[in-house]
Design a protein around this motif. Structure first.
Motif, PDB file in Angstrom:
ATOM      1  N   SER A 116       0.808  -1.217   0.000  1.00  9.25           N
ATOM      2  CA  SER A 116       0.000   0.000   0.000  1.00  9.25           C
ATOM      3  C   SER A 116       0.841   1.267   0.000  1.00  9.25           C
ATOM      4  O   SER A 116       0.355   2.347  -0.338  1.00  9.25           O
ATOM      5  N   LEU A 117       2.127   1.143   0.362  1.00  9.19           N
ATOM      6  CA  LEU A 117       2.970   2.318   0.462  1.00  9.19           C
ATOM      7  C   LEU A 117       3.130   3.009  -0.892  1.00  9.19           C
ATOM      8  O   LEU A 117       3.235   4.236  -0.965  1.00  9.19           O
ATOM      9  N   LYS A 118       3.133   2.238  -1.947  1.00 14.28           N
ATOM     10  CA  LYS A 118       3.344   2.784  -3.283  1.00 14.28           C
ATOM     11  C   LYS A 118       2.299   3.827  -3.662  1.00 14.28           C
ATOM     12  O   LYS A 118       2.564   4.731  -4.465  1.00 14.28           O
ATOM     13  N   GLU A 119       1.106   3.708  -3.087  1.00  9.39           N
ATOM     14  CA  GLU A 119       0.014   4.630  -3.411  1.00  9.39           C
ATOM     15  C   GLU A 119       0.052   5.909  -2.573  1.00  9.39           C
ATOM     16  O   GLU A 119      -0.668   6.856  -2.862  1.00  9.39           O
ATOM     17  N   GLN A 120       0.905   5.953  -1.551  1.00  6.49           N
ATOM     18  CA  GLN A 120       0.925   7.112  -0.645  1.00  6.49           C
ATOM     19  C   GLN A 120       2.036   8.089  -1.036  1.00  6.49           C
ATOM     20  O   GLN A 120       2.906   8.435  -0.249  1.00  6.49           O
ATOM     21  N   THR A 121       1.984   8.561  -2.248  1.00  8.02           N
ATOM     22  CA  THR A 121       3.061   9.393  -2.784  1.00  8.02           C
ATOM     23  C   THR A 121       3.089  10.804  -2.199  1.00  8.02           C
ATOM     24  O   THR A 121       3.995  11.575  -2.507  1.00  8.02           O
ATOM     25  N   HIS A 122       2.098  11.134  -1.365  1.00  7.01           N
ATOM     26  CA  HIS A 122       2.079  12.453  -0.725  1.00  7.01           C
ATOM     27  C   HIS A 122       3.009  12.513   0.490  1.00  7.01           C
ATOM     28  O   HIS A 122       3.253  13.595   1.031  1.00  7.01           O
ATOM     29  N   LEU A 123       3.536  11.375   0.916  1.00  6.07           N
ATOM     30  CA  LEU A 123       4.347  11.319   2.135  1.00  6.07           C
ATOM     31  C   LEU A 123       5.593  12.187   2.022  1.00  6.07           C
ATOM     32  O   LEU A 123       6.230  12.259   0.970  1.00  6.07           O
ATOM     33  N   LYS A 124       5.959  12.808   3.146  1.00 13.37           N
ATOM     34  CA  LYS A 124       7.146  13.661   3.201  1.00 13.37           C
ATOM     35  C   LYS A 124       8.262  13.038   4.040  1.00 13.37           C
ATOM     36  O   LYS A 124       9.411  13.470   3.949  1.00 13.37           O
ATOM     37  N   GLU A 125       7.916  12.048   4.873  1.00 13.06           N
ATOM     38  CA  GLU A 125       8.922  11.437   5.744  1.00 13.06           C
ATOM     39  C   GLU A 125       8.702   9.933   5.831  1.00 13.06           C
ATOM     40  O   GLU A 125       7.565   9.482   5.969  1.00 13.06           O
ATOM     41  N   TRP A 126       9.806   9.186   5.751  1.00 11.96           N
ATOM     42  CA  TRP A 126       9.801   7.761   6.078  1.00 11.96           C
ATOM     43  C   TRP A 126      10.680   7.560   7.305  1.00 11.96           C
ATOM     44  O   TRP A 126      11.829   8.010   7.340  1.00 11.96           O
ATOM     45  N   HIS A 127      10.140   6.861   8.310  1.00 11.62           N
ATOM     46  CA  HIS A 127      10.915   6.484   9.497  1.00 11.62           C
ATOM     47  C   HIS A 127      10.804   4.966   9.649  1.00 11.62           C
ATOM     48  O   HIS A 127       9.799   4.462  10.161  1.00 11.62           O
ATOM     49  N   TYR A 139      10.363   2.398  -6.914  1.00 18.93           N
ATOM     50  CA  TYR A 139       9.224   3.334  -6.962  1.00 18.93           C
ATOM     51  C   TYR A 139       9.350   4.469  -5.940  1.00 18.93           C
ATOM     52  O   TYR A 139       8.473   5.325  -5.856  1.00 18.93           O
ATOM     53  N   ILE A 140      10.465   4.506  -5.242  1.00 17.86           N
ATOM     54  CA  ILE A 140      10.685   5.624  -4.320  1.00 17.86           C
ATOM     55  C   ILE A 140      10.720   6.946  -5.076  1.00 17.86           C
ATOM     56  O   ILE A 140      10.470   8.012  -4.512  1.00 17.86           O
ATOM     57  N   GLN A 141      10.993   6.897  -6.372  1.00 23.14           N
ATOM     58  CA  GLN A 141      11.033   8.122  -7.158  1.00 23.14           C
ATOM     59  C   GLN A 141       9.670   8.808  -7.247  1.00 23.14           C
ATOM     60  O   GLN A 141       9.587   9.986  -7.596  1.00 23.14           O
ATOM     61  N   LEU A 142       8.618   8.087  -6.910  1.00 28.42           N
ATOM     62  CA  LEU A 142       7.268   8.682  -6.946  1.00 28.42           C
ATOM     63  C   LEU A 142       7.070   9.702  -5.841  1.00 28.42           C
ATOM     64  O   LEU A 142       6.196  10.563  -5.944  1.00 28.42           O
ATOM     65  N   PHE A 143       7.889   9.643  -4.791  1.00 26.36           N
ATOM     66  CA  PHE A 143       7.670  10.471  -3.604  1.00 26.36           C
ATOM     67  C   PHE A 143       8.413  11.802  -3.752  1.00 26.36           C
ATOM     68  O   PHE A 143       9.394  12.073  -3.057  1.00 26.36           O
ATOM     69  N   GLN A 144       7.903  12.634  -4.632  1.00 24.31           N
ATOM     70  CA  GLN A 144       8.573  13.887  -4.967  1.00 24.31           C
ATOM     71  C   GLN A 144       8.570  14.892  -3.814  1.00 24.31           C
ATOM     72  O   GLN A 144       9.367  15.836  -3.823  1.00 24.31           O
ATOM     73  N   ALA A 145       7.680  14.709  -2.840  1.00 26.34           N
ATOM     74  CA  ALA A 145       7.620  15.630  -1.700  1.00 26.34           C
ATOM     75  C   ALA A 145       8.511  15.181  -0.539  1.00 26.34           C
ATOM     76  O   ALA A 145       8.548  15.830   0.503  1.00 26.34           O
TER      77      ALA A 145
END
Length: 398
Positions: A116-127, A139-145
């Motif tokens: 499900s993480l792939k669809e949450q491209t609005h995320l600004k932080e991963w911990h 697909y980390i490139q999707l997380f432009q923010a």
């Protein structure tokens, strides 16, 4: 011939034994007083206290101040009470709704990221920490923010080239993983401010410049690549002009990476516990450098170029092999705090499995970093520092 019977006066026998008992009690009292005054008894008490604190997971900084161990029961109770309060606060926080822009994941039952993480491209932080995850997907490139990638203490063996698409990334922490290389594409993250690659143990270099095949960062990425969007371009970590913090300690660097010397705004550099034999003569390129940690290397001399670092306020080295030091570094009239650690290597004794404190080389390095962090924080509170510090390591088998 009749039997001979010897008759004793009972009072005489009683007096004899009472005298002996009194003498024995007097000896016990003197022995107790001697032990109370003895330094060995105090050392034993401190060792038992330290052992108990370590079993409870209490950081050394909380019971050791300026090299003095506070063994009072009240302190132990206070530390345990504070620990329970923190755990209670964390439990309450877990009950609260987390930020919709922050993703958190921990636990050894995680071996890969959730689909499900792939669809949450609005995320600004991963911990993400203390998992068995080995791969960060392309697909980390999707997380432009993305602003913060906090990935310590996992099993990550590789970072994808697509990490270079995170143009807004400010912090990258991949400490205590199993990385052997860093992708040169990271140099495209030109807003990066903090880079922590410590504790990977096998990392030997950071790429200065490489000709890579660049792919257009496509928000509609579906797992494949369009060959028509590919082109060659040079990638270099020296492009990271905004970086102020670099930690590459506990690895296998034999020299200060060239790309680090090009990070003109660098303020904190920790390259301790590596295989450095010398420092580059152009180390003074780091004009903004304020804290430089070099301990646990193989340095025999320090270059005079260090004197050109006018903003340097903290320099920590291992003094065991140093034979040449610019005298100005030790001048107490300067704002520089020069710390020479005299290591005392003691082989770690074998413990029972239930009492083992250090389970792996990474655990040992992590504990060592926590110790130095507490030590440096303590140094900041002092007006003056010792000319050198002897760090003695010891282990107990109780």
């Amino acid at each position: 011939m009749g039997h001979k019977v010897v008759v004793f006066d009972i009072s005489v026998v009683r007096a004899l034994w009472e005298t002996r008992v009194k003498k024995h009690k007097a000896w016990q009292k003197k022995e107790a007083e001697r032990l109370e005054r003895s330094a060995l008894e105090k050392i034993k008490e401190e060792w038992n206290f330290v052992y108990e604190c370590r079993k409870k997971g209490i950081p050394q900084a909380q019971y050791c101040k300026n090299g003095v161990i506070d063994t009072s029961v009240r302190l132990l109770d206070k530390i345990e009470r504070n620990s329970r309060e923190r755990q209670s606060a964390l439990a309450k926080d877990r009950g609260k709704p987390s930020s919709p822009f922050v993703f958190e994941l921990s636990g050894e039952h995680w071996k890969e990221l959730p689909d499900s993480l792939k669809e949450q491209t609005h995320l600004k932080e991963w911990h993400i920490h203390n998992t068995l995850i080995q791969i960060i997907p392309a697909y980390i490139q999707l997380f432009q923010a993305m602003r913060i990638l906090d990935l310590p203490k996992n099993q990550i063996t590789h970072l994808p080239a697509e990490i270079g698409c995170l143009k807004n990334l400010k912090e990258l922490n991949v400490s205590f993983n199993h990385l052997k290389s860093i992708p040169p594409e990271l140099g495209d993250c030109e807003n990066l401010e903090r880079l922590d690659c410590s504790g990977n143990l096998e990392l030997m270099e950071l790429p200065f410049e490489a000709l890579v095949v660049a792919h257009t960062c496509n928000p509609s990425y579906s797992g494949g690549r369009d060959q028509e969007d590919c082109h060659s371009k040079p990638a270099r970590l020296s492009n990271l002009k905004q970086v102020t913090f670099v930690d590459i300690s506990a690895n296998k660097f034999s020299s200060v990476p060239i790309c680090v010397l090009r990070m003109c705004n660098l303020q904190w550099l920790d390259i301790s516990n590596n295989s450095l034999n010398d420092l580059p003569q152009d180390i003074d390129r780091l004009e903004e450098l304020q804290s430089f940690l070099l301990y646990k290397n193989r340095l025999t001399y320090l270059p005079y170029a260090l004197l050109n670092l006018k903003k340097l306020t903290l320099l920590v080295v291992s003094g065991d092999h140093l034979v040449e030091i610019p005298t100005a570094l030790c001048d107490s009239s300067t704002p520089l705090k020069f710390i020479s650690l005299m290591d005392n290597p003691i082989d770690q004794t074998q413990r029972d499995d239930g009492d083992e404190v250090m389970e792996s080389e990474q655990d040992r390095q992590h504990f060592d970093k926590e110790f130095m962090k507490a030590y440096i924080e303590d140094l900041k509170e002092r007006e003056s520092v010792p000319s050198y510090t002897t760090k003695v390591s010891f282990s107990l088998q109780l």
